[in-house]
Design a protein around this motif. Structure first.
Motif, PDB file in Angstrom:
ATOM      1  N   GLU A  10       0.789  -1.104   0.033  1.00 15.75           N
ATOM      2  CA  GLU A  10       0.187   0.062  -0.131  1.00 15.75           C
ATOM      3  C   GLU A  10       0.974   1.291   0.124  1.00 15.75           C
ATOM      4  OE1 GLU A  10      -2.348  -0.246   3.436  1.00 15.75           O
ATOM      5  OE2 GLU A  10      -3.189  -2.348   3.096  1.00 15.75           O
ATOM      6  N   ILE A  11       0.379   2.170  -0.655  1.00  9.34           N
ATOM      7  CA  ILE A  11       1.013   3.517  -0.460  1.00  9.34           C
ATOM      8  C   ILE A  11       0.090   4.560   0.084  1.00  9.34           C
ATOM      9  CG2 ILE A  11       2.552   3.199  -2.539  1.00  9.34           C
ATOM     10  CD1 ILE A  11       0.652   4.667  -4.267  1.00  9.34           C
ATOM     11  N   GLU A  12       0.704   5.665   0.547  1.00  3.04           N
ATOM     12  CA  GLU A  12      -0.056   6.731   1.187  1.00  3.04           C
ATOM     13  C   GLU A  12       0.256   7.865   0.719  1.00  3.04           C
ATOM     14  OE1 GLU A  12       0.283   6.953   5.736  1.00  3.04           O
ATOM     15  OE2 GLU A  12      -0.376   9.038   5.583  1.00  3.04           O
ATOM     16  N   ILE A  13      -0.891   8.758   0.103  1.00  5.05           N
ATOM     17  CA  ILE A  13      -0.550  10.021  -0.717  1.00  5.05           C
ATOM     18  C   ILE A  13      -1.537  10.960  -0.083  1.00  5.05           C
ATOM     19  CG2 ILE A  13      -0.715  11.257  -2.922  1.00  5.05           C
ATOM     20  CD1 ILE A  13      -0.172   8.701  -4.326  1.00  5.05           C
ATOM     21  N   ASN A  14      -0.753  12.117   0.454  1.00 10.21           N
ATOM     22  CA  ASN A  14      -1.585  13.152   1.168  1.00 10.21           C
ATOM     23  C   ASN A  14      -2.752  12.431   2.257  1.00 10.21           C
ATOM     24  OD1 ASN A  14      -1.827  15.919   1.647  1.00 10.21           O
ATOM     25  ND2 ASN A  14      -3.231  16.129  -0.224  1.00 10.21           N
ATOM     26  N   ASP A  15      -2.352  11.526   2.913  1.00 12.39           N
ATOM     27  CA  ASP A  15      -3.102  10.993   4.079  1.00 12.39           C
ATOM     28  C   ASP A  15      -4.169   9.880   3.691  1.00 12.39           C
ATOM     29  OD1 ASP A  15      -1.581  12.431   6.025  1.00 12.39           O
ATOM     30  OD2 ASP A  15      -3.184  14.071   6.087  1.00 12.39           O
ATOM     31  N   ALA A  16      -4.214   9.727   1.984  1.00  7.58           N
ATOM     32  CA  ALA A  16      -5.127   8.466   1.808  1.00  7.58           C
ATOM     33  C   ALA A  16      -4.322   7.371   1.469  1.00  7.58           C
ATOM     34  CB  ALA A  16      -5.890   9.142   0.718  1.00  7.58           C
ATOM     35  N   LEU A  17      -4.828   6.335   1.484  1.00  5.85           N
ATOM     36  CA  LEU A  17      -4.332   5.034   1.075  1.00  5.85           C
ATOM     37  C   LEU A  17      -4.779   4.349  -0.272  1.00  5.85           C
ATOM     38  CD1 LEU A  17      -4.373   3.090   4.351  1.00  5.85           C
ATOM     39  CD2 LEU A  17      -2.484   4.101   3.401  1.00  5.85           C
ATOM     40  N   PHE A  18      -3.616   4.014  -0.956  1.00  8.64           N
ATOM     41  CA  PHE A  18      -3.825   3.264  -2.244  1.00  8.64           C
ATOM     42  C   PHE A  18      -3.013   2.114  -2.373  1.00  8.64           C
ATOM     43  CE2 PHE A  18      -4.414   7.861  -2.440  1.00  8.64           C
ATOM     44  CZ  PHE A  18      -5.880   8.036  -3.185  1.00  8.64           C
ATOM     45  N   CYS A  19      -3.475   1.369  -3.576  1.00 10.41           N
ATOM     46  CA  CYS A  19      -2.665   0.108  -3.702  1.00 10.41           C
ATOM     47  C   CYS A  19      -1.247   0.709  -4.414  1.00 10.41           C
ATOM     48  CB  CYS A  19      -3.404  -0.951  -4.213  1.00 10.41           C
ATOM     49  SG  CYS A  19      -3.453  -0.739  -5.911  1.00 10.41           S
ATOM     50  N   LYS A  20      -0.238  -0.288  -4.466  1.00 11.27           N
ATOM     51  CA  LYS A  20       0.740  -0.142  -5.177  1.00 11.27           C
ATOM     52  C   LYS A  20       0.470   0.302  -6.558  1.00 11.27           C
ATOM     53  CE  LYS A  20       1.800  -4.711  -5.851  1.00 11.27           C
ATOM     54  NZ  LYS A  20       2.156  -5.876  -5.351  1.00 11.27           N
ATOM     55  N   HIS A  21      -0.817   0.079  -7.164  1.00 13.49           N
ATOM     56  CA  HIS A  21      -0.897   0.666  -8.725  1.00 13.49           C
ATOM     57  C   HIS A  21      -1.747   1.858  -8.719  1.00 13.49           C
ATOM     58  CE1 HIS A  21      -1.383  -4.035  -8.426  1.00 13.49           C
ATOM     59  NE2 HIS A  21      -0.427  -3.920  -9.486  1.00 13.49           N
ATOM     60  N   PHE A  22      -1.725   2.667  -7.642  1.00 16.77           N
ATOM     61  CA  PHE A  22      -2.249   3.915  -7.509  1.00 16.77           C
ATOM     62  C   PHE A  22      -3.825   3.802  -7.681  1.00 16.77           C
ATOM     63  CE2 PHE A  22       2.224   4.742  -9.034  1.00 16.77           C
ATOM     64  CZ  PHE A  22       2.665   5.542  -7.992  1.00 16.77           C
ATOM     65  N   LYS A  23      -4.411   2.863  -7.262  1.00 18.74           N
ATOM     66  CA  LYS A  23      -5.974   2.615  -7.200  1.00 18.74           C
ATOM     67  C   LYS A  23      -6.453   2.613  -5.502  1.00 18.74           C
ATOM     68  CE  LYS A  23      -6.348   0.052 -11.647  1.00 18.74           C
ATOM     69  NZ  LYS A  23      -6.710  -0.919 -12.150  1.00 18.74           N
ATOM     70  N   GLU A  24      -7.452   3.161  -5.569  1.00 12.65           N
ATOM     71  CA  GLU A  24      -8.279   2.941  -4.167  1.00 12.65           C
ATOM     72  C   GLU A  24      -9.208   1.840  -3.999  1.00 12.65           C
ATOM     73  OE1 GLU A  24     -11.370   5.849  -3.514  1.00 12.65           O
ATOM     74  OE2 GLU A  24     -10.589   6.039  -1.457  1.00 12.65           O
ATOM     75  N   VAL A  25      -9.410   1.236  -5.161  1.00 15.91           N
ATOM     76  CA  VAL A  25     -10.110  -0.069  -5.451  1.00 15.91           C
ATOM     77  C   VAL A  25      -9.298  -0.849  -6.505  1.00 15.91           C
ATOM     78  CG1 VAL A  25     -12.265  -1.233  -5.559  1.00 15.91           C
ATOM     79  CG2 VAL A  25     -12.368   1.224  -4.734  1.00 15.91           C
ATOM     80  N   CYS A  26      -8.913  -2.014  -6.099  1.00 16.44           N
ATOM     81  CA  CYS A  26      -8.158  -2.641  -7.098  1.00 16.44           C
ATOM     82  C   CYS A  26      -8.387  -4.293  -6.820  1.00 16.44           C
ATOM     83  CB  CYS A  26      -6.541  -2.680  -6.887  1.00 16.44           C
ATOM     84  SG  CYS A  26      -5.555  -3.421  -8.063  1.00 16.44           S
ATOM     85  N   SER A  27      -8.804  -4.579  -7.960  1.00 19.84           N
ATOM     86  CA  SER A  27      -9.051  -6.247  -7.828  1.00 19.84           C
ATOM     87  C   SER A  27      -8.063  -6.965  -8.080  1.00 19.84           C
ATOM     88  CB  SER A  27     -10.000  -6.632  -9.200  1.00 19.84           C
ATOM     89  OG  SER A  27      -9.555  -5.960 -10.319  1.00 19.84           O
ATOM     90  N   GLU A  28      -6.940  -6.337  -8.416  1.00 16.99           N
ATOM     91  CA  GLU A  28      -5.579  -7.436  -8.699  1.00 16.99           C
ATOM     92  C   GLU A  28      -5.082  -7.529  -7.343  1.00 16.99           C
ATOM     93  OE1 GLU A  28      -1.796  -6.202 -11.548  1.00 16.99           O
ATOM     94  OE2 GLU A  28      -3.782  -5.142 -12.235  1.00 16.99           O
ATOM     95  N   CYS A  29      -5.039  -6.596  -6.338  1.00 18.73           N
ATOM     96  CA  CYS A  29      -4.337  -6.730  -5.287  1.00 18.73           C
ATOM     97  C   CYS A  29      -5.377  -6.892  -4.040  1.00 18.73           C
ATOM     98  CB  CYS A  29      -3.490  -5.587  -4.635  1.00 18.73           C
ATOM     99  SG  CYS A  29      -3.166  -4.438  -5.724  1.00 18.73           S
ATOM    100  N   ASP A  30      -6.869  -6.947  -4.629  1.00 15.43           N
ATOM    101  CA  ASP A  30      -7.972  -7.277  -3.570  1.00 15.43           C
ATOM    102  C   ASP A  30      -7.755  -6.080  -2.446  1.00 15.43           C
ATOM    103  OD1 ASP A  30     -10.048  -8.437  -2.695  1.00 15.43           O
ATOM    104  OD2 ASP A  30      -8.896  -9.761  -1.570  1.00 15.43           O
ATOM    105  N   PHE A  31      -7.577  -5.142  -2.840  1.00 13.86           N
ATOM    106  CA  PHE A  31      -7.585  -3.819  -2.372  1.00 13.86           C
ATOM    107  C   PHE A  31      -8.867  -2.921  -2.228  1.00 13.86           C
ATOM    108  CE2 PHE A  31      -6.124   0.377  -1.241  1.00 13.86           C
ATOM    109  CZ  PHE A  31      -5.612   0.667  -0.250  1.00 13.86           C
ATOM    110  N   ASP A  32      -9.263  -2.358  -0.885  1.00 14.44           N
ATOM    111  CA  ASP A  32     -10.189  -1.379  -1.204  1.00 14.44           C
ATOM    112  C   ASP A  32     -10.121  -0.561   0.227  1.00 14.44           C
ATOM    113  OD1 ASP A  32     -12.475   0.023  -0.960  1.00 14.44           O
ATOM    114  OD2 ASP A  32     -13.855  -1.752  -1.210  1.00 14.44           O
TER     115      ASP A  32
END
Ligand code: ZN
Ligand code: ZN
Length: 98
Positions: A10-32
């Protein structure tokens, strides 16, 4: 928020969390990250569109900066509160039309 709380995928940009693909919701990493990000910015969780991150580059401190302005807390590219509000309005509108 401490850096230790951010997993390596995960990455943090300006206090918001995203996956390493710069997505807030990503099916590839199962990230939300929507629930977390909503909470950070003082919103109730809502089923809305995930945020999209503008092209970013990492500076030597490891912070992600927008390519356009070279800023890690750019209010235009990374103004998440505004972007989340917009997504919430859109989601509520869409729900009404169902
Ligand atoms: Zn991903
Ligand atoms: Zn910017």
């Amino acid at each position: 928020m401490s850096d230790a709380a951010v997993a390596s995928s995960e990455i943090e940009i300006n206090d918001a969390l995203f996956c390493k693909h710069f997505k807030e919701v990503c099916s590839e990493c199962d990230f939300d990250g929507r629930a977390d990000n909503d909470a950070v910015f003082g919103f109730d969780p809502l089923d809305r569109e995930g945020l999209e991150v503008q092209a970013a580059t990492q500076n030597k401190e490891g912070d992600y900066c927008c390519k356009k302005h070279g800023s890690a807390n750019c209010n235009q590219c990374y103004g998440w509160k505004k972007q989340i509000s917009k997504a919430r309005v859109a989601a509520k509108k869409a729900a009404k039309h169902k």
